[in-house]
Scaffold this active site. Structure first.
Site, PDB file in Angstrom:
ATOM      1  N   LYS A 271       5.439   9.832  56.889  1.00  0.00           N
ATOM      2  CA  LYS A 271       6.375   8.840  56.354  1.00  0.00           C
ATOM      3  C   LYS A 271       7.805   9.224  56.739  1.00  0.00           C
ATOM      4  O   LYS A 271       8.070  10.336  57.183  1.00  0.00           O
ATOM      5  CB  LYS A 271       6.262   8.760  54.823  1.00  0.00           C
ATOM      6  CG  LYS A 271       4.931   8.257  54.294  1.00  0.00           C
ATOM      7  CD  LYS A 271       4.706   6.795  54.570  1.00  0.00           C
ATOM      8  CE  LYS A 271       3.412   6.297  53.908  1.00  0.00           C
ATOM      9  NZ  LYS A 271       2.210   6.863  54.536  1.00  0.00           N
TER      10      LYS A 271
ATOM     11  N   SER B 219       0.543   2.600  58.466  1.00  0.00           N
ATOM     12  CA  SER B 219       1.697   2.567  57.571  1.00  0.00           C
ATOM     13  C   SER B 219       3.015   2.799  58.301  1.00  0.00           C
ATOM     14  O   SER B 219       4.078   2.447  57.790  1.00  0.00           O
ATOM     15  CB  SER B 219       1.538   3.598  56.449  1.00  0.00           C
ATOM     16  OG  SER B 219       1.601   4.912  56.954  1.00  0.00           O
TER      17      SER B 219
END
Length: 218
Positions: A173, A136
């Protein structure tokens, strides 16, 4: 270390400085802007030359896919490594593997091993290494299996890459706060951002990324 031309040395130093101060390498566009190249393609040619000389490793398809090569000496213990141009000061950092649901990230059962790392490669001293799982954050140069150096923190500025806990899951993230909304942004268009309302009990920050090591390079 291989003999570099003056320009190659400047680019290598820029990469190392960027890793020390931000935890992540520069993009081709940032390198081109820094040295006045006409396009990112010129930066790419210099990066390929550095890769051929064995001082960096390039990850295809990632805008920040640049790694300093890790060297390993025969005198080191099996679970230790050092980075190029190692200094005198060494850090011993725990490597966190899978995190069990609801338990502290540095619980003893999560620690796979201890790594010895050259302290000079980090502008901010990390508290632990976290093994990255998934792609990701690919476009930030963070790949599956990489070791993310993390400083424990309960708060972080917008734009920082963080380790966050969402319920029983721990994720890496980029953080963006907008009023009462927290956005955890993936650096890969194949993955959606995660939206969290501030104050929700299931969200907390575990730390801020301050560096990255790719173990497959040694």
């Amino acid at each position: 270390m291989a003999t570099l031309t003056p320009r190659q040395q400047q680019i290598f130093d820029l990469i190392r400085s960027s890793l020390q101060h931000t935890g992540f390498p520069p993009t081709r566009a940032e390198i081109a802007a820094k040295f006045g190249f006409s396009s990112p393609n010129a930066a790419e040619e210099h990066l390929r030359a550095l890769a051929r000389k064995g001082v960096i490793e390039l990850t295809p398809g990632a805008s920040r896919g640049i790694r300093l090569k890790v060297s390993r000496s025969d005198s080191e213990l099996p679970d230790q490594f050092s980075l190029p141009m190692a200094g005198v000061m060494q850090l011993t950092l725990p490597l966190v593997g899978r995190v069990a649901a609801g338990s502290p990230i540095l619980a003893a059962e999560h620690i796979d091993r201890q790594y010895q790392v050259d302290a000079s490669v980090f502008d901010v001293q990390p508290d632990y290494l976290l093994r990255v799982r998934g792609l990701s954050m690919r476009d930030a140069g963070i790949l599956d299996g990489d070791l993310l150096a993390v400083k424990r923190a309960g708060e972080a500025a917008n734009g920082k890459i963080v380790v966050a806990r969402l319920g029983d899951d721990v994720t890496v993230k980029r953080l963006n706060r907008r009023g009462d909304t927290i956005e955890l942004i993936a650096e890969n268009p194949d993955f959606p951002s995660i939206i969290v309302q501030a104050g929700r009990e299931e969200f907390s920050l575990e730390g801020i990324a301050v560096g990255l090591i790719r173990p497959g390079a040694f």
